[in-house]
Design a protein around this motif. Structure first.
Motif, PDB file in Angstrom:
ATOM      1  N   ILE A  57     -66.426  70.089 -26.167  1.00 46.43           N
ATOM      2  CA  ILE A  57     -65.496  70.764 -25.247  1.00 46.43           C
ATOM      3  C   ILE A  57     -64.934  69.757 -24.246  1.00 46.43           C
ATOM      4  N   SER A  58     -65.800  68.908 -23.711  1.00 49.29           N
ATOM      5  CA  SER A  58     -65.340  67.871 -22.785  1.00 49.29           C
ATOM      6  C   SER A  58     -64.344  66.934 -23.453  1.00 49.29           C
ATOM      7  N   GLN A  59     -64.596  66.582 -24.714  1.00 44.00           N
ATOM      8  CA  GLN A  59     -63.678  65.726 -25.475  1.00 44.00           C
ATOM      9  C   GLN A  59     -62.320  66.395 -25.617  1.00 44.00           C
ATOM     10  N   ALA A  60     -62.319  67.686 -25.904  1.00 43.61           N
ATOM     11  CA  ALA A  60     -61.054  68.412 -26.053  1.00 43.61           C
ATOM     12  C   ALA A  60     -60.266  68.401 -24.742  1.00 43.61           C
ATOM     13  N   ILE A  61     -60.953  68.595 -23.634  1.00 42.02           N
ATOM     14  CA  ILE A  61     -60.278  68.572 -22.329  1.00 42.02           C
ATOM     15  C   ILE A  61     -59.759  67.165 -22.032  1.00 42.02           C
ATOM     16  N   SER A  62     -60.549  66.156 -22.348  1.00 40.83           N
ATOM     17  CA  SER A  62     -60.128  64.767 -22.131  1.00 40.83           C
ATOM     18  C   SER A  62     -58.922  64.404 -22.994  1.00 40.83           C
ATOM     19  N   SER A  63     -58.826  65.027 -24.153  1.00 40.00           N
ATOM     20  CA  SER A  63     -57.690  64.774 -25.041  1.00 40.00           C
ATOM     21  C   SER A  63     -56.370  65.199 -24.408  1.00 40.00           C
ATOM     22  N   TYR A  64     -56.415  66.169 -23.506  1.00 33.86           N
ATOM     23  CA  TYR A  64     -55.215  66.598 -22.801  1.00 33.86           C
ATOM     24  C   TYR A  64     -54.609  65.428 -22.023  1.00 33.86           C
ATOM     25  N   ILE A  65     -55.452  64.641 -21.378  1.00 31.49           N
ATOM     26  CA  ILE A  65     -54.977  63.490 -20.597  1.00 31.49           C
ATOM     27  C   ILE A  65     -54.253  62.509 -21.523  1.00 31.49           C
ATOM     28  N   ILE A  66     -54.820  62.278 -22.681  1.00 36.19           N
ATOM     29  CA  ILE A  66     -54.202  61.366 -23.653  1.00 36.19           C
ATOM     30  C   ILE A  66     -52.873  61.942 -24.137  1.00 36.19           C
ATOM     31  N   TRP A  67     -52.835  63.238 -24.391  1.00 41.21           N
ATOM     32  CA  TRP A  67     -51.597  63.885 -24.826  1.00 41.21           C
ATOM     33  C   TRP A  67     -50.510  63.731 -23.763  1.00 41.21           C
TER      34      TRP A  67
END
Length: 145
Positions: A57-67
């Motif tokens: 879940i944390s990885q998915a949220i962190s992926s937002y920053i990359i997006w």
């Protein structure tokens, strides 16, 4: 005594995106202080306490920053470094206890915010102003990239 500076961005859309990324980064890595210490933690550390699922879940949220960074046209090299930061955070974070301690220390989201700001500064999208004065540096660019 050094003067404090205020960062402004050359484009309101960039300013808004950076504000969103800063909010998510602080929420995930720097939300509150552990009582009795000076150690700051965020939701990444709390969510990561749930084995495997929490780290995903944390990885998915962190992926937002990359997006968001990709939407700003950040270079592939910087995007690659951001992905590496979140991958390391996730892979080591999965390890019980040691991974939780690593989450507190590593702060992948704050590292990615710094990478983004460095890229924007390098490409002339940040104006720094001394507090209460006019621009100290005023470099304008037409596009990120």
């Amino acid at each position: 005594m050094t003067k404090s500076t205020v960062e402004r961005y050359s484009d309101p859309a960039i300013q808004a995106a950076v504000a969103r990324i800063e909010a998510v980064s602080r929420l995930m890595d720097d939300l509150f202080v552990i009582p009795g210490t000076k150690v700051r933690v965020g939701l990444d550390s709390v969510i990561g306490l749930v084995p495997i699922v929490g780290d995903l879940i944390s990885q998915a949220i962190s992926s937002y920053i990359i997006w968001e960074a990709r939407q700003l046209g950040v270079s592939r090299l910087v995007i690659g470094r951001m992905i590496a930061n979140t991958a390391v955070d996730t892979m080591i974070g999965i390890i019980p206890l040691a991974g939780d301690a690593f989450d507190v220390a590593f702060r992948a989201n704050m590292k990615n915010l710094a990478l983004l700001k460095g890229h924007l500064a390098k490409h002339g999208h940040i104006r720094r102003e001394a507090a209460g004065t006019g621009p100290v540096i005023d470099v304008r660019a037409t596009r990120v990239g």
